[in-house]
Design an enzyme around this catalytic site. Structure first.
Site, mmCIF file in Angstrom:
data_model
loop_
_atom_site.group_PDB
_atom_site.id
_atom_site.type_symbol
_atom_site.label_atom_id
_atom_site.label_comp_id
_atom_site.label_asym_id
_atom_site.label_seq_id
_atom_site.Cartn_x
_atom_site.Cartn_y
_atom_site.Cartn_z
ATOM 1 N N CYS A 46 9.883 146.557 -87.236
ATOM 2 C CA CYS A 46 9.078 145.627 -88.045
ATOM 3 C C CYS A 46 9.215 144.205 -87.529
ATOM 4 C CB CYS A 46 9.515 145.667 -89.511
ATOM 5 S SG CYS A 46 9.363 147.281 -90.247
HETATM 6 C C1 BEZ Z 1 12.198 149.735 -88.071
HETATM 7 O O1 BEZ Z 1 11.434 148.863 -88.466
HETATM 8 O O2 BEZ Z 1 12.772 149.623 -87.013
HETATM 9 C C2 BEZ Z 1 12.440 150.990 -88.868
HETATM 10 C C3 BEZ Z 1 12.316 150.972 -90.243
HETATM 11 C C4 BEZ Z 1 12.567 152.132 -90.960
HETATM 12 C C5 BEZ Z 1 12.920 153.305 -90.274
HETATM 13 C C6 BEZ Z 1 12.998 153.312 -88.882
HETATM 14 C C7 BEZ Z 1 12.746 152.147 -88.177
#
Ligand code: BEZ
Length: 219
Positions: A46
């Site tokens: 994100c």
């Molecule tokens: C991420 O944004 O890296 C992420 C968020 C939730 C689960 C896996 C990855």
């Protein structure tokens, strides 16, 4: 009830964001909008996505598009996280609002829930959903990616350009189309009308059926 999908009006939700409280329709205000969700603040993928979206914001702005993010954490967390986002993508400024949805109610209304990702309390997290909304407030296109797959902002820009071309004229974009390449004339347009609508001309692919339905033009 099936979730929000193509052709539906984006709900006019009252949202609390990093830019204050507003209703989604007021924010869209007769233009195009991209509304995109993220599983959570301070998560790796994100953080890269929001920075890249900020980097591309000028391209979206040029095309009359407003951006609106959503992550289910609270506003203070969003403000703290923005510092990380901007540090990771140097030169970017997160100039678009990010909705806070700690109760996860907005997520459901916007059909952005990931059924497979839950937080430590067992509450559902957002998927990487993205809706492109046209000036009539209808969802024109939706992406639904899992938390483990970051989106490609070039693809977001590409599909936006395709949607805007189709909104302006009866054309569609073929496989692997990129901005600047020929488009195809919609099958609902007769050859007579195609000559009038596309005075620059068009080329018809010579196919075994001889039906003449695959017509390329430049717009
Ligand atoms: C991420 O944004 O890296 C992420 C968020 C939730 C689960 C896996 C990855």
């Amino acid at each position: 009830m099936p979730g929000l999908t193509i052709g539906d009006t984006i709900p006019n939700l009252d949202v609390e964001t990093t830019h204050g409280r507003f209703r989604i329709h007021d924010y869209i205000n007769g233009g195009w909008a991209i509304i995109f969700s993220h599983p959570g603040d301070f998560t790796p993928v994100c953080t890269t996505e929001l920075g890249k979206m900020a980097e591309y914001a000028e391209e979206f702005n040029k095309r009359g598009v407003k951006l609106l993010g959503l992550s289910c954490d609270d506003l203070q967390s969003h403000h703290d996280w923005i510092k990380d986002i901007e540090a990771f993508t140097p030169g970017c400024k997160v100039g678009y609002p990010i909705i806070a949805d700690p109760t996860r109610e907005l997520l459901k209304e916007l059909n952005m829930v990931d059924p497979e990702e839950k937080d430590s309390s067992g509450a559902h997290l957002p998927s990487r959903a993205l809706h492109i909304v046209s000036p009539d407030k209808k969802v024109k296109l939706s992406f639904l990616y899992p938390a483990t797959t970051g989106r490609n902002m070039d693809e977001v820009l590409r599909v936006l350009e395709s949607l805007q071309k189709s909104a302006a004229r009866p054309v569609a974009t073929p496989v692997n189309w990129k901005p600047g390449e020929p488009v195809v004339i919609s099958p609902s347009v007769s050859d007579d009308d195609a000559h009038k609508l596309f005075p620059q001309g068009y080329q018809t692919a010579d196919l075994p059926s001889k039906k003449g339905y695959l017509r390329f033009t430049n717009v």
